[in-house]
Design an enzyme around this catalytic site. Sequence first.
Site, mmCIF file in Angstrom:
data_model
loop_
_atom_site.group_PDB
_atom_site.id
_atom_site.type_symbol
_atom_site.label_atom_id
_atom_site.label_comp_id
_atom_site.label_asym_id
_atom_site.label_seq_id
_atom_site.Cartn_x
_atom_site.Cartn_y
_atom_site.Cartn_z
ATOM 1 N N HIS A 54 -7.254 -5.161 -1.587
ATOM 2 C CA HIS A 54 -5.784 -4.387 -0.703
ATOM 3 C C HIS A 54 -5.148 -5.486 0.434
ATOM 4 C CE1 HIS A 54 -4.197 -0.716 -1.124
ATOM 5 N NE2 HIS A 54 -3.903 -1.196 0.475
ATOM 6 N N SER A 82 0.975 -1.189 0.151
ATOM 7 C CA SER A 82 -0.217 0.420 -0.037
ATOM 8 C C SER A 82 1.381 1.647 0.290
ATOM 9 C CB SER A 82 -1.494 -0.332 1.156
ATOM 10 O OG SER A 82 -1.739 0.937 1.178
ATOM 11 N N ASP A 128 -9.351 -3.055 -6.374
ATOM 12 C CA ASP A 128 -9.276 -2.109 -5.296
ATOM 13 C C ASP A 128 -10.055 -0.672 -4.860
ATOM 14 O OD1 ASP A 128 -7.304 -0.847 -2.668
ATOM 15 O OD2 ASP A 128 -5.209 -1.790 -3.700
#
Length: 432
Positions: free
Chosen positions: A410, A145, A382
């Site tokens: 995610h 991320s 996502d």
Amino acid sequence: MTMSTLRQPGLVMTDHTFTVPLDHAAPDGATIEVYAREVVAPDRETDDLPWLLFLQGGPGCPSPRPIGAETWLGRALGEFRVLLLDQRGTGRSTPVNRRTLAGLGDPTEQAAYLGHFRADSIVRDAELIRHALIGEQTWSVLGQSFGGFCATTYLSIAPEGLREVFITGGLPGLQADAATVYRATYPHVAAKTAAHYARYPDDAATVKRIAAHLRDNEVELPGGGRLTVEAFQALGQMLGRGSGSHSLHYLLEDAFADGGDWLSDAFLTEVKEQLSFASTPLYAALHEAIYAQGAGATDWAAHRVRTEFPSFAADADLVSEAPLLFTGEMIYPWQFELDPALRPLRAAADLLAARTEWPSLYDAERLATTTVPVAAAVYHDDMYVDAGLSLETAAAIKGCRVWVTNEWEHDGLRASGGGVLDRLIAMARGAA
């Protein structure tokens, strides 16, 4: 400085603390401490292993606290000595929170301080740490991320330190400002909300009942802080995780569990845990700043762009057939009023939102000519990082190999139990 070494079944962990400049452009100025945890498999403790630096998502979140070789860590320890970095301001690194910021002076000084906690500073910290631990040797980097944003910055600032890069759910838009990001992600959140109601149809009515109660009553969360309709909608951040829809359903199921017309203590306690930024204040304060480059203020972009999507309105007609939408990974100015952990940061956060000049985070020329092997997982659905922007960036990084999948959300790195990392390693090395 190396600290203690501890052992768990399957792990040998050594603490490290490093002194780094607050501002890398002023190396003789103020300093802060950055903590990192070295992890190695017991049967490879004395082996000369390559290093893997893990960059956590966020911003403002500490590295994982492992309990055994769980999730992706087990796969990594098969061949790496892993460094779990508490990015500056998080975990056991010099903390940034309402108490420490209060000692720095007025909001102008606080905002200036916070400006040193973005990806460029994190990468420069990592380079100092690399030299301290392994000299001129290169290391591999795994970015999850926001950690992927940092890895992309690493490729831009100091590619000479990198052996290979693995990115999961974290290829940033190289030129996308905060408003562009939210224009892309609000529709994803609407789609996730719709999918949740399709899975749990009765939740639509429950959500409206809760919202009506919040509209008509002052509701306080345990420990302080108010729960408004807008704050309740922010629970939608849960929907971007693999099990998030199910967890949200069970949370909503307990809303009126006491059998009355009031919200249950169990519900309010869990909501507080989901919404509070007490443990991650940097996440809120810097969330839009991670997209800022060059000229132009972020100016509370999520709040501004929300008006372009009226279906997210908190004052929607709660008796209409239209479902109430949740919101996602967006930060709003009112959160700095409702959350006790954020209230002291409000003035500094306003100044960050108004700042018009920011250093660049990405170097398009370096990315286009890099020789570092890069492999990235892009999650098709996502909710937090737009796949379209990620694929544009993948095309701009020379040789970047991309795996686009809707098998995982995610949090695929964690949820796959090592599967995502295994595939990225194989891709970066030409074995898949």
